[in-house]
Write an enzyme that holds these catalytic residues in place. Structure first.
Site, PDB file in Angstrom:
ATOM      1  N   GLU A   1       0.010  -1.297   5.608  1.00  0.00           N
ATOM      2  CA  GLU A   1       1.063  -0.859   6.529  1.00  0.00           C
ATOM      3  C   GLU A   1       0.880   0.588   6.915  1.00  0.00           C
ATOM      4  O   GLU A   1       1.093   0.979   8.068  1.00  0.00           O
ATOM      5  CB  GLU A   1       2.438  -1.065   5.886  1.00  0.00           C
ATOM      6  CG  GLU A   1       3.623  -0.802   6.810  1.00  0.00           C
ATOM      7  CD  GLU A   1       4.119   0.639   6.813  1.00  0.00           C
ATOM      8  OE1 GLU A   1       4.965   0.986   7.655  1.00  0.00           O
ATOM      9  OE2 GLU A   1       3.657   1.433   5.961  1.00  0.00           O
ATOM     10  N   GLU A   2       0.466   1.406   5.942  1.00  0.00           N
ATOM     11  CA  GLU A   2       0.388   2.851   6.159  1.00  0.00           C
ATOM     12  C   GLU A   2      -0.729   3.260   7.113  1.00  0.00           C
ATOM     13  O   GLU A   2      -0.754   4.397   7.578  1.00  0.00           O
ATOM     14  CB  GLU A   2       0.207   3.574   4.816  1.00  0.00           C
ATOM     15  CG  GLU A   2       1.349   3.386   3.822  1.00  0.00           C
ATOM     16  CD  GLU A   2       2.624   4.114   4.221  1.00  0.00           C
ATOM     17  OE1 GLU A   2       2.649   4.715   5.327  1.00  0.00           O
ATOM     18  OE2 GLU A   2       3.592   4.089   3.460  1.00  0.00           O
TER      19      GLU A   2
ATOM     20  N   ASP B   1       0.822  -1.206   0.000  1.00  0.00           N
ATOM     21  CA  ASP B   1       0.000   0.000   0.000  1.00  0.00           C
ATOM     22  C   ASP B   1       0.857   1.259   0.000  1.00  0.00           C
ATOM     23  O   ASP B   1       2.014   1.262   0.419  1.00  0.00           O
ATOM     24  CB  ASP B   1      -0.966   0.016   1.188  1.00  0.00           C
ATOM     25  CG  ASP B   1      -0.265  -0.005   2.546  1.00  0.00           C
ATOM     26  OD1 ASP B   1       0.704  -0.762   2.700  1.00  0.00           O
ATOM     27  OD2 ASP B   1      -0.685   0.752   3.450  1.00  0.00           O
TER      28      ASP B   1
END
Length: 387
Positions: free
Chosen positions: A139-140, A77
């Protein structure tokens, strides 16, 4: 390093950037693409979707079915591009002056592209220990995919011993980073006319008092800094990123939301902050409810990502130091998925192409020379695993 490997890496990176895998959107097309390439290289692939079915993790393996493998990990992502002034289409890779531009070029599709490019050069039958490739989602927005991945590995009985996370470090070896704990605290008050504030519960005003307490705690963290802390700054940081509430200046605010985070340098600070804020939250809640039983405060956990703890003995650090020729390792303030792999029992380290200074910004780029260095590291890993 064969020149065709670097050329293949650039081609794959262009393909990866073209997938607009902003965290709010699906990453399935990219996962299918990466799985296809890894299967062509002889890897067995495990794809697991999130509860919505629109996101997926990919975990692929070359070599023997055994414990003690090495994981090469990256997240698929990327952050949004809205409101950023890009010189070119952020989802079309552009090469200029030795740099490759595009959203995710350094954070962290450059590392993923290098891994996919070198995968065919690993002879699975010759590997002395397993080589795993992990590509995660979200992840973000809280390392959600990696958290699900390590749980899936535990359920499946897959036990790697080393994880190399390719976040952009300019190919420096990173052995530690702060954690990242993210929350949204919502305040529900009682609206009314601004001329009679005592008849309502002003959500904005209670949120201000909540934020004031956060800022008091932030200052106190400076006194709790470990004397041997290597971080800059050396203490646990805390900040308020967003404050939204109210309808108009003459209306008692019925709702407010505060988005905040803290980044601990040591585990005791986590409990200290959470306990202090829970106590203050309960005090404010009781006061609000004494005026209106329907008033409330609710804190939503967005993500709680463990830091990567520096340890005296680290197989991951030793391997990557050997592969890169480094003789030391650094620490950084930004967070990664590495702490989750460490908590799952793996020795973890961070090393990847590009600079964090370019991440999340318009005209994000990775230098071609950085990709070449990353490929050299991965080629060294191939030689190490087949020696």
């Amino acid at each position: 390093m064969p020149s065709d490997t670097l050329s293949r890496t650039r081609e794959i990176l262009a393909d990866l950037i073209a997938f607009p895998t902003v965290s709010a959107d699906s990453n399935l097309a990219l996962i299918d693409y990466a799985a296809g390439r890894l299967r062509q290289a002889g890897a067995t692939c495990m794809v697991t979707r999130d509860p919505s079915g629109t996101k997926a993790n990919l975990f692929a393996t070359l070599g023997p079915r055994a414990d003690g493998g090495i994981v090469l990990s990256g997240h698929a992502d990327v952050v949004p591009v809205e409101g950023q002034d890009w010189a070119t289409d952020p989802f079309r890779m552009v090469e200029r002056d030795g740099r490759l531009y595009g959203r995710g070029a350094c954070d962290m599709k450059g590392f993923i592209a290098a891994c996919l490019a070198v995968a065919p050069e690993f002879d699975g039958t010759a590997l002395r220990r397993p080589l795993h490739f992990a590509i995660t989602y979200d992840e973000e927005v809280g390392c959600l995919g990696a958290r699900a991945l390590v749980q899936e590995l535990a359920r499946s009985g897959i036990r790697p011993s080393v994880a190399i996370i390719g976040e952009p470090t300019e190919m420096r070896v990173i052995e530690g980073h702060k954690g990242c704990y993210e929350y949204t605290t919502e305040f529900v008050g009682l609206e009314g006319h601004g001329s009679q504030p005592e008849l309502g519960v002003n959500a904005v005003e209670y949120a201000v008092r909540y934020v004031s307490r956060l800022l008091e705690i932030r200052e106190g963290m400076k006194d709790r800094a470990p004397v041997d802390s290597r971080f800059v700054p050396p203490w646990t940081t805390l900040q308020v990123g967003c404050f939204n509430g109210g309808a108009a200046r003459n209306v008692i605010a019925g709702h407010c939301a505060v988005e905040w985070e803290f980044r601990p340098v040591q585990a005791p600070d986590v409990d200290f902050i959470k306990t202090a804020m829970a106590r203050h939250e309960e005090e404010l809640r009781r006061e609000m409810k004494s005026i209106s039983p329907g008033a409330d405060i609710v804190t939503h956990t967005i993500g709680e990502v463990e830091g990567l703890a520096v340890v005296e003995q680290s197989e991951a650090r030793d391997i990557v130091n050997e592969l890169t020729g480094a003789n030391h390792a650094d620490v950084v303030a930004f967070g990664t998925e590495a702490g989750l792999f460490q908590q799952a029992g793996m020795s973890a380290v961070i090393c990847g192409p590009g600079s964090i200074a370019q991440a999340h910004k318009p005209d994000e780029y990775v230098e071609i020379g950085q990709l070449a260095s990353c490929i050299s590291m991965l080629d060294g890993l191939r030689r190490k695993l087949t020696a």
